[in-house]
Design a protein around this motif. Structure first.
Motif, mmCIF file in Angstrom:
data_model
loop_
_atom_site.group_PDB
_atom_site.id
_atom_site.type_symbol
_atom_site.label_atom_id
_atom_site.label_comp_id
_atom_site.label_asym_id
_atom_site.label_seq_id
_atom_site.Cartn_x
_atom_site.Cartn_y
_atom_site.Cartn_z
ATOM 1 N N THR A 126 56.512 -71.006 -68.602
ATOM 2 C CA THR A 126 56.290 -69.609 -68.978
ATOM 3 C C THR A 126 55.038 -69.108 -68.271
ATOM 4 O OG1 THR A 126 57.232 -70.036 -71.161
ATOM 5 C CG2 THR A 126 55.953 -68.019 -70.917
ATOM 6 N N VAL A 127 55.137 -67.895 -67.725
ATOM 7 C CA VAL A 127 53.981 -67.262 -67.100
ATOM 8 C C VAL A 127 53.723 -65.936 -67.815
ATOM 9 C CG1 VAL A 127 55.307 -66.072 -65.295
ATOM 10 C CG2 VAL A 127 52.921 -66.592 -64.897
ATOM 11 N N VAL A 128 52.444 -65.621 -68.019
ATOM 12 C CA VAL A 128 52.054 -64.354 -68.626
ATOM 13 C C VAL A 128 51.252 -63.574 -67.587
ATOM 14 C CG1 VAL A 128 50.766 -63.230 -70.485
ATOM 15 C CG2 VAL A 128 52.011 -65.362 -70.938
ATOM 16 N N VAL A 129 51.734 -62.356 -67.284
ATOM 17 C CA VAL A 129 51.088 -61.487 -66.295
ATOM 18 C C VAL A 129 50.582 -60.244 -67.015
ATOM 19 C CG1 VAL A 129 51.343 -60.239 -64.121
ATOM 20 C CG2 VAL A 129 52.781 -62.249 -64.567
ATOM 21 N N SER A 130 49.285 -59.968 -66.874
ATOM 22 C CA SER A 130 48.692 -58.735 -67.410
ATOM 23 C C SER A 130 48.482 -57.779 -66.257
ATOM 24 C CB SER A 130 47.355 -59.020 -68.077
ATOM 25 O OG SER A 130 47.550 -59.633 -69.315
ATOM 26 N N TRP A 131 49.106 -56.605 -66.363
ATOM 27 C CA TRP A 131 49.046 -55.602 -65.307
ATOM 28 C C TRP A 131 47.954 -54.589 -65.596
ATOM 29 C CZ3 TRP A 131 51.805 -56.782 -61.164
ATOM 30 C CH2 TRP A 131 52.901 -57.647 -61.320
ATOM 31 N N ASP A 132 47.301 -54.100 -64.544
ATOM 32 C CA ASP A 132 46.241 -53.094 -64.694
ATOM 33 C C ASP A 132 46.752 -51.835 -65.379
ATOM 34 O OD1 ASP A 132 44.431 -54.794 -63.574
ATOM 35 O OD2 ASP A 132 44.179 -53.672 -61.707
ATOM 36 N N GLY A 133 48.053 -51.551 -65.273
ATOM 37 C CA GLY A 133 48.643 -50.384 -65.931
ATOM 38 C C GLY A 133 48.777 -50.546 -67.436
ATOM 39 N N GLY A 134 48.402 -51.729 -67.977
ATOM 40 C CA GLY A 134 48.425 -51.954 -69.414
ATOM 41 C C GLY A 134 49.599 -52.786 -69.914
ATOM 42 N N THR A 135 50.592 -53.023 -69.091
ATOM 43 C CA THR A 135 51.762 -53.809 -69.492
ATOM 44 C C THR A 135 51.443 -55.290 -69.405
ATOM 45 O OG1 THR A 135 53.200 -52.079 -68.618
ATOM 46 C CG2 THR A 135 54.200 -54.236 -68.963
ATOM 47 N N LYS A 136 52.027 -56.074 -70.301
ATOM 48 C CA LYS A 136 51.908 -57.527 -70.251
ATOM 49 C C LYS A 136 53.320 -58.098 -70.262
ATOM 50 C CE LYS A 136 48.691 -59.782 -72.490
ATOM 51 N NZ LYS A 136 47.908 -60.481 -73.531
ATOM 52 N N ASP A 137 53.664 -58.879 -69.226
ATOM 53 C CA ASP A 137 54.978 -59.514 -69.130
ATOM 54 C C ASP A 137 54.854 -60.998 -69.416
ATOM 55 O OD1 ASP A 137 56.357 -57.173 -68.243
ATOM 56 O OD2 ASP A 137 55.655 -57.524 -66.193
ATOM 57 N N THR A 138 55.754 -61.511 -70.266
ATOM 58 C CA THR A 138 55.881 -62.939 -70.506
ATOM 59 C C THR A 138 57.238 -63.343 -69.951
ATOM 60 O OG1 THR A 138 54.516 -62.798 -72.494
ATOM 61 C CG2 THR A 138 55.909 -64.760 -72.257
ATOM 62 N N LEU A 139 57.221 -64.187 -68.902
ATOM 63 C CA LEU A 139 58.438 -64.534 -68.180
ATOM 64 C C LEU A 139 58.666 -66.037 -68.200
ATOM 65 C CD1 LEU A 139 57.625 -62.285 -65.079
ATOM 66 C CD2 LEU A 139 59.016 -61.667 -67.076
ATOM 67 N N ALA A 140 59.935 -66.422 -68.280
ATOM 68 C CA ALA A 140 60.315 -67.834 -68.289
ATOM 69 C C ALA A 140 60.808 -68.241 -66.905
ATOM 70 C CB ALA A 140 61.417 -68.083 -69.321
ATOM 71 N N LYS A 141 60.535 -69.478 -66.522
ATOM 72 C CA LYS A 141 60.982 -70.026 -65.238
ATOM 73 C C LYS A 141 62.501 -70.054 -65.208
ATOM 74 C CE LYS A 141 59.782 -72.488 -61.502
ATOM 75 N NZ LYS A 141 58.813 -72.078 -60.515
ATOM 76 N N THR A 142 63.100 -69.663 -64.080
ATOM 77 C CA THR A 142 64.553 -69.696 -63.925
ATOM 78 C C THR A 142 64.931 -70.850 -63.014
ATOM 79 O OG1 THR A 142 64.517 -68.176 -62.044
ATOM 80 C CG2 THR A 142 64.773 -67.197 -64.232
ATOM 81 N N GLU A 143 66.151 -71.301 -63.133
ATOM 82 C CA GLU A 143 66.654 -72.368 -62.278
ATOM 83 C C GLU A 143 66.834 -71.843 -60.858
ATOM 84 O OE1 GLU A 143 67.162 -75.626 -63.026
ATOM 85 O OE2 GLU A 143 66.250 -75.123 -64.944
ATOM 86 N N PRO A 144 66.520 -72.639 -59.839
ATOM 87 C CA PRO A 144 66.711 -72.190 -58.459
ATOM 88 C C PRO A 144 68.159 -71.761 -58.208
ATOM 89 C CG PRO A 144 65.475 -74.234 -58.504
ATOM 90 C CD PRO A 144 65.961 -73.982 -59.914
ATOM 91 N N GLY A 145 68.328 -70.597 -57.609
ATOM 92 C CA GLY A 145 69.651 -70.085 -57.267
ATOM 93 C C GLY A 145 70.403 -69.442 -58.417
#
Length: 157
Positions: A126-145
């Motif tokens: 899992t990666v958490v990205v905080s954007w300067d625009g105020g949004t925070k995305d929590t994303l899960a790793k996907t399988e290649p392809g």
């Protein structure tokens, strides 16, 4: 109907670009003569061989997907390049080490909500990205392809 077609076109174009970035690059790791990863090496500051931030940038390589505010978000990173696709837009750019691993993107429609993002955490699943625009995305790793699940359906023609 016209908005649904544009949204579907943006999603499709973004997924094709993301697949091209991750699918055509093998395992996403280029090896230099010294055996180090090209992505990790390019993200380190000159003379900063003891820094582990390069490893953090390399750990971001691959596909990531999730939902923010009920809307699909897909991030693909390969060889230091990044593509972010949401239901509304597609953005491309690079992964940079600015003391912290950052995503620096430019969106095709000029939007700036997700143009500079810092990686708050990345445990490989899992990666958490905080954007300067105020949004925070929590994303899960996907399988290649694999195409991430939970994306909106394309409109029927």
């Amino acid at each position: 109907m016209r908005k649904a077609v544009r949204t579907g076109a943006v999603i499709t174009a973004g997924l094709v670009t993301a697949a091209a970035l991750t699918g055509c690059s093998g395992d996403g790791k280029k090896s230099d003569p010294d055996g180090s990863s090209g992505a990790a090496k390019s993200s380190q500051a000159p003379g900063d061989s003891d820094s582990n931030s390069g490893a953090d940038a390399a750990a971001l390589e691959g596909g990531w997907a999730g939902k923010t505010d009920g809307k699909a978000v897909v991030l693909s990173v390969a060889s230091g390049k990044a593509v972010l696709v949401t239901e509304q837009r597609a953005c491309t750019g690079t992964v940079k080490d600015m003391g912290k691993v950052m995503l620096v993107l430019k969106c095709a429609d000029g939007d700036t909500d997700r143009t500079t993002g810092s990686i708050e955490s990345n445990d490989g699943k899992t990666v958490v990205v905080s954007w300067d625009g105020g949004t925070k995305d929590t994303l899960a790793k996907t399988e290649p392809g694999a195409i991430p699940s939970g994306l909106p359906d394309l409109p029927a023609s």
